[in-house]
Motif scaffolding. Structure first.
Motif, short mmCIF file in Angstrom:
data_model
loop_
_atom_site.label_atom_id
_atom_site.label_comp_id
_atom_site.label_asym_id
_atom_site.label_seq_id
_atom_site.Cartn_x
_atom_site.Cartn_y
_atom_site.Cartn_z
N GLU A 5 -81.92 -14.22 -38.47
CA GLU A 5 -81.30 -15.35 -39.16
C GLU A 5 -80.77 -16.36 -38.15
O GLU A 5 -79.89 -16.04 -37.34
CB GLU A 5 -80.16 -14.87 -40.05
CG GLU A 5 -80.61 -13.95 -41.19
CD GLU A 5 -79.43 -13.36 -41.93
OE1 GLU A 5 -78.29 -13.59 -41.50
OE2 GLU A 5 -79.66 -12.66 -42.92
N SER B 77 -87.88 -19.62 -46.89
CA SER B 77 -86.84 -18.82 -46.22
C SER B 77 -85.56 -19.64 -46.27
O SER B 77 -85.01 -20.05 -45.26
CB SER B 77 -87.23 -18.51 -44.78
OG SER B 77 -87.55 -19.69 -44.07
N ASP C 296 -85.62 -16.57 -50.83
CA ASP C 296 -85.12 -15.83 -49.68
C ASP C 296 -85.03 -14.36 -50.06
O ASP C 296 -84.79 -14.03 -51.23
CB ASP C 296 -83.76 -16.34 -49.22
CG ASP C 296 -83.49 -16.02 -47.76
OD1 ASP C 296 -83.64 -16.91 -46.91
OD2 ASP C 296 -83.15 -14.85 -47.46
#
Length: 733
Positions: free
Chosen positions: A328, A356, A396
């Protein structure tokens, strides 16, 4: 940031200096009076329900005759001359414990305690009926000002009002280092410890763990502490979502805030749902936790948001090392805004998706850009809101990111629009799902069916929910069917001896195929069994969200533009089994580069190739933020070649070009193969996309810099070989 600034800073500073002086000759009563004066000068926005002013020597009322030194709102303050000595501090904590327990029982509201000698301030909260220290403030540290203590006290008292939710304000008031976060997490951790054996709590934690483990593998840290942090973040997001609507969250029932009934009434769907993180309301004390969290969040004016502020909260609360393990890397707002502006020049006629989406930074700017364009052409509000749902979407795999992104989507729409009488129903198109379909997700897809295993833990035999691809074709219809099945199964008046008829449901939703009817009936039986076992509650949420990537990958649902910041995870940081799958998928697409550079390859290139293959229509375009090494490193050779020979849907790239933001110099990659630059039949010539020469108004380095840069391109039909892509990359200096 809007602070509770006192009317006379000089007066506050004067009192502050008296308070922090630890003088042996100072009487305790004098210190009490000085602290009370400081609290009054600080203008801490206490209302009538909080007794307005600090009360000195308040009676405890427990029959002992003891008096509380200072009481303010739901906070009990114990004052001592000097608490630097351990023995004095221990005795004072024991005394404070009695007071906080008494007030909590008498007023049926969580109270917190503060122990101070003016220089040393310590915050406490009850955990399992014992007082635990959760935060500390040293007022004598170098450069500490009176307003720093005011901020700390606001965090304890939860009395601030009208604060602008800027990134700095969010980090200071709600971040991991704030006293507010320390108190809330301690209370939530105690609730979990006391109730983690409940079947419903176990189920939610197990599904949370299963989802993240399936996508992240060994990079996922399966810990109770992370589950608690995620619960706190998502409940925070749910409350903020209501505040964005102008709802007074302080006076709203906790169940409505967590489960989202008010959004249903307001004809807004896809924002707050019953998910993994509603378990606190199934515990004794959970309602009080939500109420106190609501009071704290009500201190912000959520109508004044100009950024994706929730990513700031996520980055502050979740440790950097944990985020790194999960690949991330969050994107600065200015970079996301510039990338969306370049990639979506015609927002009213281009459908964009972030596969994403994280906390929703790109979605925020996509929504704002679409609605601004709609206003410019005079589009009616109802039509504009219908359009933004169809034109800006996100996926996501992280349930916390999805919860935050949904609220970010609302923040982008804005309170004025959300509360307008001219709008129609609103649906927020942000979905929980694995865009990469890591390991081809054979656990979810079986012969054209979506398959959801319902077993938990180490159960040997598990029931499963199966939905045919035909049922997934109409997303709204599918959602409605699954919701109705779940609600019908959870009906307390349902007979457990006989399965109720589903004919009315079938007729209402036009389910005429006999196989589909049989399949839905069997799914209903499984849902009924789950309810009877105490393991229901969130299957509707789980099924609907996992089905959405399948729906979006259908040819007719693919988008015009893909944008985002893909997950980055180096090969060398992957566990062995993940490395094996990653290598096989990379080799199948011509992206693998072996030998000494193999360990440097990362997930972002594969993610982009998979996203383009699955979600981007022919003639579409994409703009992803990628690592700078894509420019010239050997392990990006396969990606730069543009020949992404996916086994199912080959994707070809027309040309690649890179430039720097600092000097505006564009650099083409080494001469591409003839089939890309001088396209021979059956390949057609393509229009090369251009990247902006620079992102205006941003420095070359400093806080706004990023080691990642936008990759911009467009796809065209290229005959039988598959799809073609023309792209350019902007490299930040």
């Amino acid at each position: 940031m809007t602070l509770s600034v006192p009317p006379s800073p000089s007066a506050l500073e004067t009192v502050f200096k008296r308070v922090v002086e630890r003088k042996a000759v100072r009487a305790e009563a004098t210190l009490q009076a000085d602290i009370r004066q400081f609290l009054l000068e600080a203008d801490l926005n206490l209302g009538e329900q909080d007794l307005l002013d600090p009360v000195l020597e308040a009676q405890v009322g427990d029959g002992t005759g003891h008096r509380i030194d200072i009481e303010m709102g739901a906070t009990v303050i114990e004052v001592k001359k000097d608490i630097s000595r351990p023995k004095v501090r221990k005795e004072a904590v024991a005394q404070l414990t009695k007071y906080v327990r008494a007030r909590t029982e008498q007023r049926e509201r969580r109270h917190v305690g503060i122990l101070t000698d003016g220089a040393d301030w310590r915050a406490y909260t009850l955990v399992n009926n014992e007082l635990n220290e959760v935060n500390y403030f040293d007022a004598r540290e170098r450069n500490v000002k009176s307003l720093d203590l005011v901020r700390w006290l606001e965090g304890v008292l939860a009395t601030s009002e009208g604060a602008a939710p800027t990134p700095d304000a969010i980090a200071i008031r709600l971040g991991a280092d704030s006293v507010a976060h320390s108190i809330d997490k301690a209370v939530l951790a105690a609730l979990y410890e006391e109730n983690k054996s409940l079947p419903t709590v176990q189920l939610k934690r197990d599904l949370w763990s299963r989802l993240l483990r399936s996508a992240l593998g060994a990079q996922f840290e399966d810990s109770d502490d992370l589950f608690i942090e995620h619960t706190l973040l998502v409940n925070t997001a749910s409350i903020i979502a209501h505040a964005v609507m102008g709802i007074d969250v302080k006076d709203t029932p906790p169940a409505s805030l967590v489960y989202g009934q008010l959004f249903t009434q307001a004809r807004i769907s896809g924002v707050v749902e019953s998910d993994f993180f509603g378990w606190p309301l199934e515990t004794e004390g959970g309602e009080g936790f939500v109420q106190d969290l609501s009071r704290r969040l009500a201190g912000f004016d959520w109508s004044k948001v100009e950024h994706d502020v929730l990513k700031v909260l996520y980055e502050s609360v979740i440790a950097a090392e944990t985020r790194k393990k999960q690949g991330e890397y969050y994107t600065p707002d200015w970079l996301a805004e510039a990338t969306v502006a370049e990639a979506v020049p015609d927002p009213l006629n281009q459908r964009m998706m972030d596969p994403s989406c994280g906390s929703g930074t790109f979605l925020f700017h996509g929504v704002r850009r679409y609605l601004a364009a709609a206003r410019d052409v005079g589009l009616p509000l109802r039509e504009a809101l219908d359009g933004v749902h169809d034109h800006v979407a996100g996926i996501d795999l992280h349930p916390v990111a999805v919860a935050l992104a949904r609220v970010t989507y609302l923040l982008a729409i804005g309170r004025e629009t959300l509360t307008s009488e001219d709008r129609g129903p609103i649906s927020v198109p942000v979905y929980l799902g694995d865009s990469l379909q890591w390991d081809q997700r054979t656990d979810l897809i079986d012969h054209g069916h979506l398959v959801i295993q319902t077993g938990t833990g180490n159960q040997l035999f598990t029931n499963e929910l199966r939905f045919s691809e035909a049922l997934l074709q109409d997303a709204s219809r599918f959602d409605a069917i699954v919701n109705e099945l779940a609600d019908k199964a959870a009906d307390p008046h349902r007979s457990q001896s006989k399965l109720p008829s589903l004919n009315a449901l079938f007729n209402r939703h036009g389910v005429s195929n006999a196989d589909d009817r049989d399949e839905l009936t069997e799914n209903f039986r499984v849902l009924c069994d789950l309810v009877d076992e105490g393991r229901n509650h969130i299957w509707s949420y789980y099924v609907r969200n996992l089905a959405r990537p399948m729906w979006l990958s259908r040819a007719e649902n693919r988008v015009d533009v893909l944008v985002g910041n893909p997950p980055w995870l180096s090969y060398r940081h992957m566990p062995e089994y993940m490395q094996k799958t990653f290598k096989a998928m990379m080799q199948a697409r011509g992206l693998w580069k072996g030998f000494e550079v193999a360990t440097h390859q990362d997930l972002s290139g594969l993610f982009i190739a998979r996203a383009v293959q699955q979600y981007l229509r022919v003639d579409g375009s994409f703009a992803f933020v990628v690592p700078n090494p894509v420019l010239d490193r050997p392990y990006w050779t396969g990606f730069r070649s543009g020949d992404w020979a996916d086994p199912d849907h080959p994707v070809k790239v027309n040309s690649l070009a890179l430039g720097t933001c600092a000097d505006c110099v564009r650099t083409s990659f080494p001469a591409p193969p003839p089939s890309f630059s001088d396209a021979a039949a059956p390949l057609q010539s393509v229009n090369r996309a251009t990247a902006p020469s620079r992102f205006p108004g941003r420095p070359r380095s400093g806080p706004g810099s990023s080691p990642r840069a936008p990759l911009i391109g467009n796809t065209l039909r290229a005959g039988s070989p598959g799809r073609r892509v023309s792209c350019a990359t902007q490299r930040m200096g």
